[in-house]
Design an enzyme around this catalytic site. Structure first.
Site, PDB file in Angstrom:
ATOM      1  N   SER A   1      -8.097  -4.801  -4.288  1.00  0.00           N
ATOM      2  CA  SER A   1      -7.642  -3.676  -3.273  1.00  0.00           C
ATOM      3  C   SER A   1      -8.045  -4.291  -1.759  1.00  0.00           C
ATOM      4  O   SER A   1      -7.677  -5.511  -1.505  1.00  0.00           O
ATOM      5  CB  SER A   1      -8.228  -2.558  -3.606  1.00  0.00           C
ATOM      6  OG  SER A   1      -7.743  -1.348  -2.873  1.00  0.00           O
TER       7      SER A   1
ATOM      8  N   ASP B   1       0.313   1.923 -10.259  1.00  0.00           N
ATOM      9  CA  ASP B   1      -0.709   2.068  -9.106  1.00  0.00           C
ATOM     10  C   ASP B   1      -0.478   3.059  -8.346  1.00  0.00           C
ATOM     11  O   ASP B   1       0.588   3.286  -7.465  1.00  0.00           O
ATOM     12  CB  ASP B   1      -0.869   0.445  -8.415  1.00  0.00           C
ATOM     13  CG  ASP B   1      -2.077   0.448  -7.428  1.00  0.00           C
ATOM     14  OD1 ASP B   1      -2.424   1.447  -6.939  1.00  0.00           O
ATOM     15  OD2 ASP B   1      -2.592  -0.687  -7.446  1.00  0.00           O
TER      16      ASP B   1
ATOM     17  N   HIS C   1      -4.600   1.344 -10.793  1.00  0.00           N
ATOM     18  CA  HIS C   1      -5.553   0.790  -9.736  1.00  0.00           C
ATOM     19  C   HIS C   1      -6.920   0.727 -10.140  1.00  0.00           C
ATOM     20  O   HIS C   1      -7.956  -0.006  -9.395  1.00  0.00           O
ATOM     21  CB  HIS C   1      -5.564   1.583  -8.241  1.00  0.00           C
ATOM     22  CG  HIS C   1      -5.801   0.803  -7.026  1.00  0.00           C
ATOM     23  ND1 HIS C   1      -5.157  -0.267  -6.579  1.00  0.00           N
ATOM     24  CD2 HIS C   1      -6.996   0.773  -6.138  1.00  0.00           C
ATOM     25  CE1 HIS C   1      -5.640  -0.676  -5.387  1.00  0.00           C
ATOM     26  NE2 HIS C   1      -6.899  -0.046  -5.350  1.00  0.00           N
TER      27      HIS C   1
END
Length: 280
Positions: free
Chosen positions: A149, A227, A259
């Site tokens: 991320s 996600d 995620h």
């Protein structure tokens, strides 16, 4: 530079340790994790750096990724730093989860009140790597980088901005084009100033890859199809931009994964094995 050992736990024959030190770059006490396989007592080993995402500390990766098994098998040291300066009590640094504490974005801030301390880019490139090289039994210059991320964004820009520093780079669900997504716009505006004057492109992998030409570097992008933050990540923008400079991209889409660290734990072994190919 002195290291303080905070904890050490034996796992898969090696030791998962956490250290702290006084960072001159960031002006605060910083912590980082270090998984040290048993083979490090006998020979020098390569290093993989892991950069975590928003709200994380050094503990998330250590406790949730399940990387130690694969690091032991591949004989690599894994170093994972915290995600921002901590304990400074800068006004506004804890008002939101996506800016300030836990959200350093791996750049060098240029705006008050952040510019004196929020220099995660310099911290990793200039201070942490030097610290690791001097205190651990590592192979000189044999290092790779990966992240998740915000940390995937960090891994990509550190590799693209420092040709040859890392032998390989990979990223789980990275923020690929922060200049155009809400998380990135908020962080860049606060740390760098307005887009017109803040040189945002020098911290955006999609922009950096357009100018990359040496030495050869492959980008390994890993993305879950379920996600919940996909609208923030824009991996297709990076894949398309890479074509203009001929930078090869492995883009793996994982059906049904979101995620979370459940996703990371499912494929972290593949990433570590990928990096080991480049680390001799």
């Amino acid at each position: 530079m002195a290291l303080t050992e905070i904890s050490a736990n034996k796992i898969f024959g090696g030791l998962q340790k956490v250290f702290s030190h006084e960072s001159k770059t960031l002006g605060c006490t910083m912590k980082f994790g270090a998984y040290i396989p048993s083979q490090a007592s006998e020979k020098q080993l390569p290093v993989i750096y892991w950069l975590s995402g928003l709200t994380c500390s050094e503990s998330n990766f250590i406790e949730k990724a399940g990387a130690q098994r694969y690091a032991a098998e591949q004989e690599v040291i894994i170093i994972n730093p915290d995600t921002s300066p901590k304990g400074l009590n800068i006004p506004g640094d804890s008002e939101s989860w996506d800016f300030g504490v836990g959200a350093g974005f791996y750049l060098n801030a240029t705006q008050d009140p952040w510019k004196n301390n929020y220099k995660m880019y310099d911290y990793i490139v200039s201070e942490l790597i030097d610290l690791v090289n001097k205190n651990f039994n590592v192979l000189p210059a044999q290092q790779s980088i990966m992240g998740h991320s915000m940390g995937g964004h960090g891994a990509l820009i550190l590799a693209l901005k420092n040709p040859g520093l890392f032998k390989s780079v990979s990223a789980f669900a990275p923020i690929c084009n922060p200049s155009v997504c809400p998380w990135g716009i908020k962080a860049f505006t606060g740390y760098l100033g307005p887009k017109e004057t803040g040189n945002w492109e020098q911290w955006d992998a999609t922009e950096l890859v357009k100018k990359y030409n040496r030495p050869p570097l492959e980008l390994f992008i890993d993305q879950g199809t379920s996600d919940q933050f996909l609208f923030q990540l824009n991996p297709e923008n990076l894949v398309e931009a890479s074509k203009s400079s001929g930078v090869p991209v492995i883009y793996k889409q994982r059906d049904g994964y979101n995620h979370s660290y459940f996703y990371i734990a499912s494929f972290i072994g593949e990433h570590i094995k990928y990096h080991k190919k480049y680390l001799v």
